[in-house]
Design a protein around this motif. Structure first.
Motif, PDB file in Angstrom:
ATOM      1  N   GLY A   1      -9.977  20.920  -8.168  1.00  0.00           N
ATOM      2  CA  GLY A   1     -10.834  20.023  -8.942  1.00  0.00           C
ATOM      3  C   GLY A   1     -10.127  19.246 -10.023  1.00  0.00           C
ATOM      4  N   SER A   2      -8.864  19.540 -10.284  1.00  0.00           N
ATOM      5  CA  SER A   2      -8.117  18.800 -11.302  1.00  0.00           C
ATOM      6  C   SER A   2      -7.642  17.467 -10.727  1.00  0.00           C
ATOM      7  CB  SER A   2      -6.930  19.617 -11.798  1.00  0.00           C
ATOM      8  OG  SER A   2      -6.015  19.880 -10.744  1.00  0.00           O
ATOM      9  N   VAL A   3      -7.375  16.536 -11.618  1.00  0.00           N
ATOM     10  CA  VAL A   3      -6.963  15.192 -11.202  1.00  0.00           C
ATOM     11  C   VAL A   3      -5.478  15.174 -10.883  1.00  0.00           C
ATOM     12  CG1 VAL A   3      -6.710  12.791 -11.925  1.00  0.00           C
ATOM     13  CG2 VAL A   3      -8.787  14.070 -12.522  1.00  0.00           C
ATOM     14  N   PHE A   4      -5.143  14.698  -9.707  1.00  0.00           N
ATOM     15  CA  PHE A   4      -3.746  14.468  -9.346  1.00  0.00           C
ATOM     16  C   PHE A   4      -3.344  13.047  -9.709  1.00  0.00           C
ATOM     17  CE2 PHE A   4      -0.746  13.235  -5.727  1.00  0.00           C
ATOM     18  CZ  PHE A   4       0.383  13.667  -6.397  1.00  0.00           C
ATOM     19  N   LEU A   5      -4.150  12.079  -9.287  1.00  0.00           N
ATOM     20  CA  LEU A   5      -3.871  10.676  -9.579  1.00  0.00           C
ATOM     21  C   LEU A   5      -5.156   9.994 -10.029  1.00  0.00           C
ATOM     22  CD1 LEU A   5      -1.708   9.776  -6.441  1.00  0.00           C
ATOM     23  CD2 LEU A   5      -0.840  10.130  -8.764  1.00  0.00           C
ATOM     24  N   ALA A   6      -5.062   9.251 -11.118  1.00  0.00           N
ATOM     25  CA  ALA A   6      -6.200   8.458 -11.582  1.00  0.00           C
ATOM     26  C   ALA A   6      -6.398   7.250 -10.676  1.00  0.00           C
ATOM     27  CB  ALA A   6      -5.956   8.014 -13.023  1.00  0.00           C
ATOM     28  N   ASP A   7      -7.512   6.587 -10.829  1.00  0.00           N
ATOM     29  CA  ASP A   7      -7.831   5.419 -10.007  1.00  0.00           C
ATOM     30  C   ASP A   7      -6.715   4.388 -10.120  1.00  0.00           C
ATOM     31  OD1 ASP A   7      -9.147   3.657  -8.386  1.00  0.00           O
ATOM     32  OD2 ASP A   7     -10.616   3.020  -9.886  1.00  0.00           O
ATOM     33  N   GLY A   8      -6.130   4.027  -8.979  1.00  0.00           N
ATOM     34  CA  GLY A   8      -5.083   3.021  -8.937  1.00  0.00           C
ATOM     35  C   GLY A   8      -3.683   3.537  -9.218  1.00  0.00           C
ATOM     36  N   GLU A   9      -3.566   4.767  -9.653  1.00  0.00           N
ATOM     37  CA  GLU A   9      -2.255   5.340  -9.950  1.00  0.00           C
ATOM     38  C   GLU A   9      -1.548   5.722  -8.649  1.00  0.00           C
ATOM     39  OE1 GLU A   9      -0.298   9.000 -12.618  1.00  0.00           O
ATOM     40  OE2 GLU A   9      -2.478   8.881 -12.283  1.00  0.00           O
TER      41      GLU A   9
ATOM     42  N   TYR B   1       0.838  -1.198   0.000  1.00  0.00           N
ATOM     43  CA  TYR B   1       0.000   0.000   0.000  1.00  0.00           C
ATOM     44  C   TYR B   1       0.868   1.242   0.000  1.00  0.00           C
ATOM     45  CZ  TYR B   1      -3.333   3.609   1.300  1.00  0.00           C
ATOM     46  OH  TYR B   1      -4.088   4.755   1.311  1.00  0.00           O
ATOM     47  N   HIS B   2       0.504   2.206  -0.837  1.00  0.00           N
ATOM     48  CA  HIS B   2       1.161   3.512  -0.862  1.00  0.00           C
ATOM     49  C   HIS B   2       0.127   4.556  -0.473  1.00  0.00           C
ATOM     50  CE1 HIS B   2       3.215   7.116  -2.244  1.00  0.00           C
ATOM     51  NE2 HIS B   2       4.299   6.410  -2.514  1.00  0.00           N
ATOM     52  N   PRO B   3       0.454   5.439   0.477  1.00  0.00           N
ATOM     53  CA  PRO B   3      -0.542   6.412   0.941  1.00  0.00           C
ATOM     54  C   PRO B   3      -1.085   7.344  -0.138  1.00  0.00           C
ATOM     55  CG  PRO B   3       1.222   6.237   2.541  1.00  0.00           C
ATOM     56  CD  PRO B   3       1.660   5.451   1.338  1.00  0.00           C
ATOM     57  N   PHE B   4      -0.299   7.579  -1.179  1.00  0.00           N
ATOM     58  CA  PHE B   4      -0.786   8.424  -2.270  1.00  0.00           C
ATOM     59  C   PHE B   4      -1.118   7.541  -3.475  1.00  0.00           C
ATOM     60  CE2 PHE B   4       1.323  11.702   0.259  1.00  0.00           C
ATOM     61  CZ  PHE B   4       0.353  12.697   0.241  1.00  0.00           C
ATOM     62  N   THR B   5      -2.256   6.865  -3.377  1.00  0.00           N
ATOM     63  CA  THR B   5      -2.778   6.015  -4.437  1.00  0.00           C
ATOM     64  C   THR B   5      -4.124   6.569  -4.888  1.00  0.00           C
ATOM     65  OG1 THR B   5      -1.678   4.047  -3.524  1.00  0.00           O
ATOM     66  CG2 THR B   5      -3.481   3.672  -5.067  1.00  0.00           C
ATOM     67  N   GLY B   6      -4.291   6.755  -6.204  1.00  0.00           N
ATOM     68  CA  GLY B   6      -5.501   7.361  -6.726  1.00  0.00           C
ATOM     69  C   GLY B   6      -6.736   6.482  -6.592  1.00  0.00           C
ATOM     70  N   PRO B   7      -7.906   7.098  -6.754  1.00  0.00           N
ATOM     71  CA  PRO B   7      -8.101   8.450  -7.291  1.00  0.00           C
ATOM     72  C   PRO B   7      -7.914   9.541  -6.240  1.00  0.00           C
ATOM     73  CG  PRO B   7     -10.234   7.443  -6.871  1.00  0.00           C
ATOM     74  CD  PRO B   7      -9.200   6.393  -6.562  1.00  0.00           C
ATOM     75  N   ILE B   8      -7.156  10.569  -6.601  1.00  0.00           N
ATOM     76  CA  ILE B   8      -6.967  11.733  -5.734  1.00  0.00           C
ATOM     77  C   ILE B   8      -7.126  12.990  -6.589  1.00  0.00           C
ATOM     78  CG2 ILE B   8      -5.369  13.025  -4.268  1.00  0.00           C
ATOM     79  CD1 ILE B   8      -4.047  10.376  -3.504  1.00  0.00           C
ATOM     80  N   THR B   9      -7.946  13.896  -6.105  1.00  0.00           N
ATOM     81  CA  THR B   9      -8.222  15.145  -6.814  1.00  0.00           C
ATOM     82  C   THR B   9      -7.625  16.306  -6.046  1.00  0.00           C
ATOM     83  OG1 THR B   9     -10.294  14.230  -7.656  1.00  0.00           O
ATOM     84  CG2 THR B   9     -10.056  16.620  -7.751  1.00  0.00           C
ATOM     85  N   LYS B  10      -7.093  17.272  -6.768  1.00  0.00           N
ATOM     86  CA  LYS B  10      -6.548  18.470  -6.141  1.00  0.00           C
ATOM     87  C   LYS B  10      -7.674  19.385  -5.655  1.00  0.00           C
ATOM     88  CE  LYS B  10      -2.358  18.649  -9.025  1.00  0.00           C
ATOM     89  NZ  LYS B  10      -1.527  19.514  -9.921  1.00  0.00           N
TER      90      LYS B  10
END
Length: 362
Positions: free
Chosen positions: A331-339, A319-328
């Motif tokens: 409203g822009s995408v930082f990480l896509a799902d699973g990225e 597990y990595h704490p910064f795993t998508g989906p994460i949005t800034k």
């Protein structure tokens, strides 16, 4: 102080050559931004110094200077340490980055190690850091469960990527277990100022915050929370950098411990045996540099089990704490799902994630 930057491919090699003679102790210097009794960041670095002494005995001599301001004073102290015969000097605050490189240029035979920086302008300068955001994912999870007001607070030091990583990691994981959670961020603009830190904690408590996280180094927020609880409040805190065990079992219900001992022992050992190389190190839970202290009985058993499962998953790499989906926040995408965020993206993080209110100061 603790700015996290580790750019891909930035590691260069510079072998020291011959090992030190057995009867010639390695002189190891440490420069600290706070007092060794701060109970947090500097205390933990000094514990690492003591671990070096215990590991190598009369093969080493250690020296240190505490409470050194970042800037011109730092350059003077580092220079004096080099002139005093230090073979390797650990400078343990982000603001020492430029002074460290300036002194390194004048003393090419001395090894310099800068904590949490990214500049290695000379072959005798290395950098080292820890993935504090891993620990903040764990305490963010606990905070999300423990808040009753749905307001958690974060006392931030300076708006640099390492601190922003911690804010985002804490909030993301609190929000995962409690979608209603809000985060109040207060910028203290200091690493160690007990009065400022206590004032920040009290102001948060007055706003309804009942769980406080911090990226500053004193135990003052713990004391402020303890004071509130003695007056009928219910406020929880987390030890920062050190265990801050004096405030267990409450308000301090867990902690992020920075264990620098393995790194310091490794690097001094390499200097002694002649295998020392210039490096850029960024260790975390797998390396034993980021440790979660005792989770006290104030935390329900099921929440403790969830936190322990996350520790295990981060440690084994699943597990990595910064795993998508994460949005800034915008409203822009930082990480896509699973990225998963790469180190370059983390090292330059300059935004809040969606759900955190307010602006990051320049």
């Amino acid at each position: 102080m603790k700015f996290t930057t580790l750019l891909a491919g930035a590691m260069s090699l510079a072998l020291t050559g011959a090992a030190f003679a057995q009867d010639d102790p390695v002189k190891v210097g440490f420069v600290y931004v706070g007092p060794i009794g701060d109970g947090g960041w500097t205390y933990q670095h000094d514990q690492g110094r003591l671990a070096v002494e215990e590991e190598f005995g009369d093969q080493v001599e250690t020296v240190f200077q505490e409470s050194v301001p970042e800037g011109a004073d730092a350059e003077r102290v580092i220079t004096q340490m080099a002139l005093g015969g230090a073979d390797i000097i650990f400078t343990t605050s982000f603001g020492y980055m430029d002074p460290t490189n300036a002194v390194a240029a004048k003393f090419p035979d001395v090894k310099f190690e800068h904590a949490t920086g990214y500049k290695r302008e000379h072959p005798n300068v290395s950098t080292y850091d820890a993935r504090f955001y891993e620990g903040r994912a764990v305490i963010g999870t606990i905070a999300g469960h423990m808040t009753e007001t749905n307001k958690i607070g974060y006392i931030a030091s300076f708006p640099i990527p390492e601190v922003i990583q911690g804010i985002n990691s804490s909030f993301l994981h609190a929000q995962k277990v409690n979608p209603d959670v809000e985060m109040v961020v207060t910028w203290a603009y200091t690493w160690f100022d007990p009065a400022k830190e206590a004032d920040a904690a009290r102001a948060m408590i007055d706003q309804g915050v009942d769980v406080i996280l911090q990226h500053t180094d004193s135990t003052a927020p713990q004391a402020a929370a303890q004071e509130a609880n003695e007056n009928g409040g219910r406020v929880f805190t987390f030890g920062q950098a050190s265990d801050m065990a004096a405030f267990k079992p409450s308000p301090r219900i867990a902690s992020i411990i920075d264990d620098w001992s393995p790194y310091y022992i490794k690097r001094v050992g390499e200097l002694i045996d002649g295998t020392y190389e210039q490096t850029a190190s960024w260790g975390g839970m797998p390396e034993g540099e980021v440790v979660i202290g005792e989770i006290t009985a104030e935390v329900p058993a099921e929440v403790k089990a969830e936190a322990e499962a996350m520790i295990a998953a981060i440690t084994d790499g699943s597990y990595h704490p910064f795993t998508g989906p994460i949005t800034k926040q915008d409203g822009s995408v930082f990480l896509a799902d699973g990225e998963v965020a790469d180190d370059g993206a983390l090292a330059t993080m300059d935004f809040y994630v969606e759900g955190i209110e307010g602006d990051i100061p320049n």
